[in-house]
Design a protein around this motif. Structure first.
Motif, PDB file in Angstrom:
ATOM      1  N   GLU A   1       0.802  -1.359   0.023  1.00  0.00           N
ATOM      2  CA  GLU A   1       0.142  -0.011  -0.243  1.00  0.00           C
ATOM      3  C   GLU A   1       0.931   1.131   0.077  1.00  0.00           C
ATOM      4  N   TRP A   2       1.849   1.241  -0.689  1.00  0.00           N
ATOM      5  CA  TRP A   2       2.745   2.353  -0.962  1.00  0.00           C
ATOM      6  C   TRP A   2       2.340   3.101  -2.354  1.00  0.00           C
ATOM      7  N   ILE A   3       2.962   4.119  -2.537  1.00  0.00           N
ATOM      8  CA  ILE A   3       2.560   5.180  -3.812  1.00  0.00           C
ATOM      9  C   ILE A   3       3.298   4.659  -5.181  1.00  0.00           C
ATOM     10  N   TYR A   4       4.147   3.548  -4.932  1.00  0.00           N
ATOM     11  CA  TYR A   4       4.938   3.194  -6.089  1.00  0.00           C
ATOM     12  C   TYR A   4       4.192   2.245  -6.676  1.00  0.00           C
ATOM     13  N   PRO A   5       3.893   2.175  -8.136  1.00  0.00           N
ATOM     14  CA  PRO A   5       3.306   1.292  -9.017  1.00  0.00           C
ATOM     15  C   PRO A   5       4.143  -0.013  -9.113  1.00  0.00           C
ATOM     16  N   TYR A   6       3.276  -1.173  -8.933  1.00  0.00           N
ATOM     17  CA  TYR A   6       4.010  -2.552  -9.175  1.00  0.00           C
ATOM     18  C   TYR A   6       4.598  -2.722 -10.434  1.00  0.00           C
ATOM     19  N   ARG A   7       5.635  -3.309 -10.679  1.00  0.00           N
ATOM     20  CA  ARG A   7       6.227  -3.833 -11.940  1.00  0.00           C
ATOM     21  C   ARG A   7       6.164  -5.522 -11.858  1.00  0.00           C
ATOM     22  N   GLU A   8       6.150  -6.000 -13.110  1.00  0.00           N
ATOM     23  CA  GLU A   8       5.969  -7.271 -13.375  1.00  0.00           C
ATOM     24  C   GLU A   8       6.961  -8.280 -12.706  1.00  0.00           C
ATOM     25  N   ASN A   9       8.069  -7.863 -12.234  1.00  0.00           N
ATOM     26  CA  ASN A   9       8.923  -8.753 -11.448  1.00  0.00           C
ATOM     27  C   ASN A   9       8.974  -8.318  -9.950  1.00  0.00           C
TER      28      ASN A   9
ATOM     29  N   ALA B   1      -1.521 -11.220 -30.728  1.00  0.00           N
ATOM     30  CA  ALA B   1      -1.088 -11.116 -32.069  1.00  0.00           C
ATOM     31  C   ALA B   1       0.458 -10.782 -31.932  1.00  0.00           C
ATOM     32  N   LYS B   2       1.019 -10.253 -30.810  1.00  0.00           N
ATOM     33  CA  LYS B   2       2.301 -10.165 -30.752  1.00  0.00           C
ATOM     34  C   LYS B   2       2.946 -11.741 -30.432  1.00  0.00           C
ATOM     35  N   LEU B   3       2.321 -12.458 -29.942  1.00  0.00           N
ATOM     36  CA  LEU B   3       2.835 -13.914 -29.627  1.00  0.00           C
ATOM     37  C   LEU B   3       2.892 -14.775 -31.097  1.00  0.00           C
ATOM     38  N   VAL B   4       2.105 -14.336 -32.054  1.00  0.00           N
ATOM     39  CA  VAL B   4       1.989 -14.933 -33.262  1.00  0.00           C
ATOM     40  C   VAL B   4       3.360 -14.518 -34.110  1.00  0.00           C
ATOM     41  N   THR B   5       3.861 -13.285 -33.822  1.00  0.00           N
ATOM     42  CA  THR B   5       4.953 -12.754 -34.436  1.00  0.00           C
ATOM     43  C   THR B   5       6.318 -13.275 -33.895  1.00  0.00           C
ATOM     44  N   ASP B   6       6.293 -13.507 -32.389  1.00  0.00           N
ATOM     45  CA  ASP B   6       7.506 -13.743 -31.831  1.00  0.00           C
ATOM     46  C   ASP B   6       6.947 -14.371 -30.245  1.00  0.00           C
ATOM     47  N   PRO B   7       6.942 -15.936 -30.523  1.00  0.00           N
ATOM     48  CA  PRO B   7       6.432 -16.592 -29.429  1.00  0.00           C
ATOM     49  C   PRO B   7       7.414 -16.786 -28.245  1.00  0.00           C
ATOM     50  N   VAL B   8       8.424 -16.642 -28.468  1.00  0.00           N
ATOM     51  CA  VAL B   8       9.663 -16.681 -27.310  1.00  0.00           C
ATOM     52  C   VAL B   8       9.727 -15.337 -26.962  1.00  0.00           C
ATOM     53  N   LYS B   9       9.673 -14.245 -27.541  1.00  0.00           N
ATOM     54  CA  LYS B   9      10.179 -12.814 -27.001  1.00  0.00           C
ATOM     55  C   LYS B   9       8.869 -12.376 -26.064  1.00  0.00           C
ATOM     56  N   TYR B  10       7.574 -12.766 -26.215  1.00  0.00           N
ATOM     57  CA  TYR B  10       6.681 -12.166 -25.595  1.00  0.00           C
ATOM     58  C   TYR B  10       5.908 -13.077 -24.511  1.00  0.00           C
ATOM     59  N   ALA B  11       6.536 -14.328 -24.389  1.00  0.00           N
ATOM     60  CA  ALA B  11       6.071 -15.173 -23.487  1.00  0.00           C
ATOM     61  C   ALA B  11       6.314 -14.857 -22.071  1.00  0.00           C
ATOM     62  N   GLN B  12       5.621 -13.618 -21.809  1.00  0.00           N
ATOM     63  CA  GLN B  12       6.311 -13.069 -20.313  1.00  0.00           C
ATOM     64  C   GLN B  12       4.711 -12.718 -19.587  1.00  0.00           C
ATOM     65  N   ALA B  13       4.950 -11.783 -18.689  1.00  0.00           N
ATOM     66  CA  ALA B  13       3.908 -11.170 -17.782  1.00  0.00           C
ATOM     67  C   ALA B  13       3.649  -9.824 -18.055  1.00  0.00           C
ATOM     68  N   TYR B  14       2.646  -9.234 -18.306  1.00  0.00           N
ATOM     69  CA  TYR B  14       2.501  -7.795 -18.729  1.00  0.00           C
ATOM     70  C   TYR B  14       1.280  -7.234 -17.780  1.00  0.00           C
ATOM     71  N   ASN B  15       1.558  -5.970 -17.196  1.00  0.00           N
ATOM     72  CA  ASN B  15       0.488  -5.146 -16.618  1.00  0.00           C
ATOM     73  C   ASN B  15      -0.434  -4.372 -17.376  1.00  0.00           C
ATOM     74  N   PHE B  16      -1.590  -4.249 -17.439  1.00  0.00           N
ATOM     75  CA  PHE B  16      -2.636  -3.530 -18.052  1.00  0.00           C
ATOM     76  C   PHE B  16      -3.423  -2.810 -17.230  1.00  0.00           C
TER      77      PHE B  16
END
Length: 360
Positions: free
Chosen positions: A143-151, A250-265
């Motif tokens: 509950e701090w003001i810093y936004p959380y990153r994927e790692n 759509a990004k996974l279609v172009t590069d399934p290895v590069k984009y196989a990660q976690a993403y915040n929306f």
């Protein structure tokens, strides 16, 4: 434009969509049908007659299986029979307060259900892009003001949040053990995870959620009751993450290895507003309504402050929010106001809002 090639990616493709009868799942189903995808849905039955799935005539948009994620063999068999090109996993027990009433069921559905789905993905012998939807609440919330990153560290105070963090551990284990990117050419499965902030939009009738509570109260000429007026959330319209998931696919279609990660929306930082502000914006948009803040005693714990860092999604995927919080409220409340005035036009209203986002 962000989404101008989505139709070319999804038209005619087989998409296995869990949770298709739910609020977010119904928006996803409608968007996929507009893009020309061949959708098979797997979810529990819609919970009421006002359900968005009914309003958009969901049974005409997909092949629908009504079943539980905990029915492991049924889920595996459905995936194996359908042979999907894409899997979007939205099905969940999604409510914090309900998770206090049904803790073990919440863990079973959200963690073991995710494992069951990934077992289904293991059963197919073809390339498949898998996008698993968790939540912003998977982060250990200081509950701090810093936004959380994927790692950042995962955790969870309440059973819902903890169950989703458990689902993330399940996903990570399966990705390392069975879908490792180093061996992609052998298994040809790309596994990505998305974490979205608080979504709002037309057609959500869930209990103990702010916007549905507001819509029900104003629509029925009742006073809005606010539980936590000072709580701050990263509010965003439901179509922001929904179309973000499709963009990631759509990004996974172009590069399934590069984009196989976690993403915040999530929204931009300035769109993390208090509950009280959201209520006041809703009343102003509708043109009527009153609220009160009664004193609640012995309420279950709910996070007071939570923000997401979305720079990874904006930098790597080219995704960005299209509406600020005020506009998101206006889009949402306009949908509900239209529903109460002319329920029969809800399908068209939903389609119009999706078209706006796709052309944005």
């Amino acid at each position: 434009m962000m989404y101008n090639n989505l139709a070319s990616v999804y038209k005619g493709k087989k998409v296995f969509l869990t949770g298709h009868t739910g609020f977010k799942g119904s928006w996803m189903l409608k968007a996929l049908s507009m893009l020309g995808a061949d959708v098979k849905g797997y979810a529990l039955a819609p919970d009421n007659d006002k359900n968005l799935y009914h309003l958009i005539k969901g049974d005409q948009l997909c092949e629908s299986t009504i079943a539980d994620l905990r029915n492991k063999q049924k889920l595996i068999d459905d995936i194996k029979e359908f042979q999907p090109d894409f899997v979007f996993h939205l099905a969940a027990q999604p409510l914090v307060r309900l998770s206090y009433e049904l803790p073990t069921e919440t863990f079973e559905i959200n963690a073991i259900g995710t494992a069951n789905l990934l077992e289904g993905v293991r059963s197919i012998n073809k390339p498949c892009n898998v996008i698993l939807i968790t939540t912003d609440k998977v982060y250990h919330n200081n509950e701090w003001i810093y936004p959380y990153r994927e790692n950042d560290r995962l955790g969870g105070y309440d059973p819902y949040s903890a169950s989703k963090a458990c689902a993330e551990l399940v996903i990570d284990s399966y990705r390392n053990s069975f879908f490792n990117t180093k061996n992609y050419q052998e298994h040809q499965k790309a596994i990505a995870v998305t974490r979205a902030g608080n979504v709002i939009g037309g057609g959500d009738w869930s209990k103990d959620r702010l916007i549905p509570d507001i819509a029900r109260a104003i629509g029925n000429n009742e006073k809005i009751i606010i539980r936590n007026p000072t709580s701050i959330r990263p509010w965003q319209h439901v179509l922001e993450p929904v179309l973000g998931y499709l963009l990631l696919g759509a990004k996974l279609v172009t590069d399934p290895v590069k984009y196989a990660q976690a993403y915040n929306f999530g929204p931009y930082g300035e769109d993390a507003l208090t509950v009280k502000t959201m209520v006041e914006l809703s009343i102003a948009t509708w043109g009527m309504g009153e609220y009160e803040v009664p004193e609640f005693i012995n309420q279950p714990h709910e996070a007071g402050l939570l923000k997401l860092d979305i720079s990874k999604a904006t930098d790597q995927l080219g995704w960005k929010p299209q509406l600020n919080a005020k506009k998101a409220v206006e889009y949402t409340i306009d949908w509900y106001k239209n529903f109460f005035e002319n329920e029969g036009s809800s399908e068209r209203y939903t389609e119009t809002q999706i078209t706006y986002f796709l052309n944005g």
